[in-house]
Structures are given as structure tokens and as C-alpha cells.
Design a protein around this motif. Sequence first.
Motif, short mmCIF file in Angstrom:
data_model
loop_
_atom_site.label_atom_id
_atom_site.label_comp_id
_atom_site.label_asym_id
_atom_site.label_seq_id
_atom_site.Cartn_x
_atom_site.Cartn_y
_atom_site.Cartn_z
N ARG A 212 51.14 -76.97 85.41
CA ARG A 212 50.79 -78.37 85.12
C ARG A 212 49.80 -78.96 86.11
NH1 ARG A 212 54.89 -80.62 81.52
NH2 ARG A 212 56.76 -79.34 81.66
N SER A 213 49.80 -78.47 87.34
CA SER A 213 48.95 -79.11 88.35
C SER A 213 48.65 -78.14 89.49
CB SER A 213 49.65 -80.36 88.92
OG SER A 213 50.87 -79.95 89.53
N GLY A 214 47.82 -78.61 90.40
CA GLY A 214 47.56 -77.84 91.62
C GLY A 214 46.50 -76.77 91.41
N ALA A 215 46.24 -76.04 92.51
CA ALA A 215 45.20 -75.01 92.48
C ALA A 215 45.53 -73.92 91.47
CB ALA A 215 45.04 -74.40 93.87
N LYS A 216 46.84 -73.64 91.30
CA LYS A 216 47.25 -72.57 90.38
C LYS A 216 46.80 -72.88 88.94
CE LYS A 216 49.45 -68.75 89.53
NZ LYS A 216 48.86 -67.48 89.95
N ARG A 217 46.85 -74.17 88.59
CA ARG A 217 46.42 -74.55 87.23
C ARG A 217 44.97 -74.12 86.98
NH1 ARG A 217 47.28 -77.90 82.95
NH2 ARG A 217 45.50 -79.06 82.16
N PHE A 218 44.10 -74.40 87.96
CA PHE A 218 42.68 -74.10 87.73
C PHE A 218 42.41 -72.60 87.84
CE2 PHE A 218 42.92 -78.56 88.52
CZ PHE A 218 42.19 -79.01 87.43
N GLU A 219 43.23 -71.92 88.63
CA GLU A 219 43.11 -70.46 88.68
C GLU A 219 43.46 -69.86 87.31
OE1 GLU A 219 44.50 -67.46 92.01
OE2 GLU A 219 46.17 -67.90 90.67
N VAL A 220 44.57 -70.33 86.74
CA VAL A 220 44.99 -69.78 85.43
C VAL A 220 43.99 -70.18 84.34
CG1 VAL A 220 46.80 -69.87 83.67
CG2 VAL A 220 47.43 -69.63 86.08
N MET A 221 43.46 -71.41 84.41
CA MET A 221 42.47 -71.83 83.40
C MET A 221 41.22 -70.96 83.48
SD MET A 221 42.71 -75.97 83.66
CE MET A 221 41.82 -76.48 82.23
N THR A 222 40.80 -70.64 84.71
CA THR A 222 39.59 -69.81 84.86
C THR A 222 39.84 -68.40 84.36
OG1 THR A 222 38.95 -71.18 86.74
CG2 THR A 222 37.84 -69.06 86.52
N LEU A 223 41.03 -67.89 84.65
CA LEU A 223 41.37 -66.55 84.14
C LEU A 223 41.40 -66.55 82.62
CD1 LEU A 223 42.04 -63.74 85.24
CD2 LEU A 223 44.46 -64.42 85.31
N GLU A 224 41.93 -67.61 82.03
CA GLU A 224 41.92 -67.71 80.56
C GLU A 224 40.48 -67.74 80.04
OE1 GLU A 224 43.78 -71.21 78.84
OE2 GLU A 224 43.70 -70.35 76.83
N ALA A 225 39.62 -68.49 80.72
CA ALA A 225 38.21 -68.55 80.30
C ALA A 225 37.56 -67.18 80.41
CB ALA A 225 37.45 -69.57 81.15
N MET A 226 37.94 -66.41 81.44
CA MET A 226 37.38 -65.06 81.58
C MET A 226 37.86 -64.18 80.41
SD MET A 226 36.26 -63.00 84.65
CE MET A 226 37.51 -63.39 85.84
N GLY A 227 39.14 -64.26 80.08
CA GLY A 227 39.64 -63.48 78.94
C GLY A 227 38.93 -63.88 77.66
N ASP A 228 38.75 -65.19 77.46
CA ASP A 228 38.06 -65.66 76.24
C ASP A 228 36.61 -65.19 76.24
OD1 ASP A 228 40.41 -66.91 75.59
OD2 ASP A 228 39.66 -68.95 75.79
N GLY A 229 35.99 -65.17 77.42
CA GLY A 229 34.59 -64.72 77.51
C GLY A 229 34.46 -63.25 77.17
N ILE A 230 35.42 -62.45 77.62
CA ILE A 230 35.40 -61.02 77.28
C ILE A 230 35.55 -60.86 75.77
CG2 ILE A 230 36.64 -58.82 77.53
CD1 ILE A 230 37.47 -59.80 80.37
#
Length: 203
Positions: A86-104
Motif C-alpha cells: 500500500r505504501s513506502g519504497a516497497k510499493r514503488f519497487e513492486v510497481m516498477t517490477l510489474e512494469a518490467m513484466g508488462d514491458g517484456i
Amino acid sequence: MKLWYSPASPFVRKCLILAHERGLADRIETLDANANVVSPDQRIVASNPTGKIPTMVLDDGTVLFDSRVICAYLDTLHDGKKLMPRSGAKRFEVMTLEAMGDGIMDAAVNNRYELALRPEEYRWPAWSEGQMGKVMASLDQIEAKWTRALGRNPNMGSIAIAAALGYLDFRYKDLNWRRGRPKLTRWFRAFSQRPSFVASSPE
Ligand code: BEZ
């Protein structure tokens, strides 16, 4: 709720993995899409003008797309640990990883369309190489920097990466993406055994 669906779509699979992980799969009625970039399925276009799958239609008629929005919605429907922090640095880490998966997935699906749909005389090998270059560079970066973030328990980022790797195994059997990527290989071997991954297999 209804989900316009094709078993081959890695973006659909991402939503279904989440649904299975959190006990929501029985609440989703899948509708077979006849989706194709050249001739979109007009039943989907009626709800989503891009004609893309996955498209979700809720019981009150609300339409949700794309996979990120559908996954964010599904993550509100259960009382278990949220797959998107829901919040914190972990949220943006997971969002970026999701964006990487979507990009692949974007690059691999675009190239699949190029090779399977585009008439041979219009194909552009440099464009294909560019798409697969994005895939391989992303896998290299995951191997180098992201295996800790993938973790042992699924999150929205690791689910997207698993869906992307599953698609590479499904459509690019000769790619041999595991070579030189032992950490990602080990992580994916464990993820592949999860019931959610098995239940959402296109094969
Ligand atoms: C495929 O056949 O590879 C595919 C089908 C639907 C969406 C994306 C990919």
C-alpha cells in the motif's frame, strides 16, 4: 464479474494468477475473445474501444482495463496480504517490477504478431530484433538486480514477471532465456510449481 480472455495472453494470465492466489478465480466468468489486432472483437470494442484483452466487466456494468487496473481491482476484493504494497519504497519497487513484466510481455507479444500475423513481405527483421532486445535486456537486469525483489511470496511484480516468462516458454520455445541467468531460472522453477501458475497455463 466477466473477463474477456484468451488462454494465450500473458496479460490475462497475470490477472488469473492473482485471482487463483487470492481465492477469487471462482468469481470470474471467462469469455472467449476473438481478439486480433487486424480485426478486433466487436463485443469487446463495445466496452473497451482498444479491443484489448483482458477487459473485465463487473456485475454493475463497470468496465475495467488494462491488466494493471484489473489486478489493482482484484487486489481490493480479498482480505489476505495485498499483492501490491500500500505504501513506502516497497510499493514503488513492486510497481516498477510489474512494469518490467508488462514491458517484456508487450515486446514479446508485438514480436509474436509480427512473426505470426504480418504478411512475410512486410516483415522488418530489425524491428523484431529490437523487440527481443528489450526482452533480453530486461531479463539481464532482473538477473543482476531484481531477484531479491521477486522474493518467495508472490507480489504484483513477481506475478507479472512469472506471466512474462511463461509466455516466453509458450511462444519462444527456442529462445533459451535461462542460459546465463541461474538466479532467475531458480526463482521461476519454484514459481512454476505454484497451483496458480499451473491452473492458468495456456497449454
Ligand atoms: C498469442 O497467441 O500469443 C496471444 C494471444 C492473445 C493475446 C496475446 C498473445
